[in-house]
Scaffold this active site. Structure first.
Site, PDB file in Angstrom:
ATOM      1  N   TYR A  31       5.181 -11.698  11.264  1.00 42.32           N
ATOM      2  CA  TYR A  31       4.873 -12.499  10.092  1.00 42.32           C
ATOM      3  C   TYR A  31       3.700 -13.427  10.376  1.00 42.32           C
ATOM      4  CZ  TYR A  31       7.001 -16.766  12.031  1.00 42.32           C
ATOM      5  OH  TYR A  31       7.278 -17.872  12.795  1.00 42.32           O
ATOM      6  N   ARG A  50      -4.686 -13.441  14.032  1.00 43.20           N
ATOM      7  CA  ARG A  50      -3.420 -13.591  14.745  1.00 43.20           C
ATOM      8  C   ARG A  50      -2.395 -12.567  14.262  1.00 43.20           C
ATOM      9  NH1 ARG A  50      -0.312 -19.322  14.977  1.00 43.20           N
ATOM     10  NH2 ARG A  50      -0.051 -18.856  12.762  1.00 43.20           N
ATOM     11  N   ARG A 103      19.468   3.862  11.819  1.00 43.11           N
ATOM     12  CA  ARG A 103      19.339   2.759  12.782  1.00 43.11           C
ATOM     13  C   ARG A 103      19.175   3.359  14.166  1.00 43.11           C
ATOM     14  NH1 ARG A 103      21.689  -0.588  16.409  1.00 43.11           N
ATOM     15  NH2 ARG A 103      21.236  -2.835  16.223  1.00 43.11           N
ATOM     16  N   HIS A 105      16.739   2.612  17.909  1.00 43.86           N
ATOM     17  CA  HIS A 105      15.770   1.743  18.559  1.00 43.86           C
ATOM     18  C   HIS A 105      14.378   2.378  18.603  1.00 43.86           C
ATOM     19  CE1 HIS A 105      19.283  -0.527  19.570  1.00 43.86           C
ATOM     20  NE2 HIS A 105      18.633  -1.355  20.375  1.00 43.86           N
ATOM     21  N   LYS A 150       4.146 -13.150  16.964  1.00 44.68           N
ATOM     22  CA  LYS A 150       4.786 -13.904  15.879  1.00 44.68           C
ATOM     23  C   LYS A 150       5.772 -12.975  15.170  1.00 44.68           C
ATOM     24  CE  LYS A 150       3.349 -17.371  12.433  1.00 44.68           C
ATOM     25  NZ  LYS A 150       3.838 -18.577  13.124  1.00 44.68           N
ATOM     26  N   GLU A 182       6.261 -25.108  24.443  1.00 39.52           N
ATOM     27  CA  GLU A 182       5.909 -25.518  23.079  1.00 39.52           C
ATOM     28  C   GLU A 182       7.134 -26.112  22.413  1.00 39.52           C
ATOM     29  OE1 GLU A 182       4.870 -22.123  20.674  1.00 39.52           O
ATOM     30  OE2 GLU A 182       6.295 -20.831  21.698  1.00 39.52           O
TER      31      GLU A 182
END
Length: 287
Positions: A31, A50, A103, A105, A150, A182
């Site tokens: 995101y 980014r 589903r 991986h 992110k 951070e």
């Protein structure tokens, strides 16, 4: 309120995503968050860069070109009835096509990515909040080792941030192996003996766009600064401690783990940097 989903602008209530989307089932996506001031996106190219780095990090091809992203984001901004916005962008690996496991991986082959965007009012700190500063706590950074991506899988960050919320604070300052990484939802700057200090970009932290702007402004205005590993002792003995993000901008942390930071009030470096940052925003919006 209009949102964007897979090539269409839709009313919020009409936007639907499959329950088998890998973002929902596996947290398989990334995101980005773009602040918008007076209808103008702030540092849009940097945010899209980014986003590209995050997509590269999870081996997902970017579904749109830079010009397409810019066009769709500007369209979404124009559809809202508020000027200052927070535009959220999410790209997931999509929904497996028929005949594939629902589903698994392993990456599905041929599944088109899901692209979703929405805007909400951008709420930044008030002058009163900045004048008062905020409190924070510290905690061990127990997240995975690819924090520079992110990703939408933010469970570790949520749990760490909630530790602060539980005791009436705003942020959790994270430490790994004796060094600052951070905040749970921000970057952390230290001021000591007249020098601004911040950890360097690495896989252990997500470098914010505000982080970049602060360093640019420090260089432009002759503010002494260092980008290097910051030991825990430096954090705890800081004259000033800041959190920075697109929504908090430059926010002074005046108390850490119940102990005053410096004089226990926002310091002169924080106030100067905030003034420089606000002026920089105004310059950008005039372009």
């Amino acid at each position: 309120m209009s949102v964007y989903l897979n090539g269409e602008f839709l009313p919020r209530a009409e936007a639907k995503v499959s329950v088998f989307d890998r973002g929902f089932v596996l947290g398989d996506g990334v995101y980005e968050l773009v602040p918008v001031y007076s209808g103008k996106p702030f540092r849009l190219d940097a945010h899209l860069h980014r986003l590209q780095l995050s997509l590269d990090g999870i081996r997902l091809a970017n579904p749109l070109g830079i010009a397409e992203w810019r066009e769709r984001i500007l369209q979404l901004i124009a559809l809202q009835d508020f000027a200052d916005q927070s535009v959220y962008i999410q790209v997931t690996r999509g929904t497996p096509v028929e005949g594939q496991p629902l589903r698994d991986h392993a990456f599905p082959q041929g599944a088109p990515p899901t692209v979703f965007m929405f805007a909400q009012p951008l709420v930044t700190a008030t002058p009163g909040q900045k004048a008062a500063g905020v409190c924070a706590i510290s905690a061990v950074d127990n997240r995975w080792l690819r924090c520079n991506i992110k990703g939408i899988s933010l469970l570790a960050n949520l749990l760490l941030r909630q530790l602060a919320v539980d005791v009436g604070c705003v942020e959790t300052v994270m430490l790994r192996d004796g060094f600052l990484t951070e905040g749970a939802a921000s970057n952390i700057f230290v001021v000591k003996d007249g020098v601004l200090r911040v950890p360097p970009p690495s896989n252990l932290m997500l470098t914010g766009i505000t982080y970049d702007v602060v360093l640019e402004l420090a260089a432009r205005h002759g503010i002494p600064h260092e980008v290097r590993p910051i030991a825990e002792a430096e954090v705890r003995s800081a004259d000033e401690l800041w959190m920075t993000s697109s929504t908090k901008e430059i926010m002074a942390i005046v108390k850490l783990d119940g102990v005053p930071v410096g004089a226990g009030v926002p310091g002169p470096f924080a106030m100067r940097m905030d003034a420089l940052y606000q002026a920089f925003k105004q310059d950008v919006m005039r372009l």
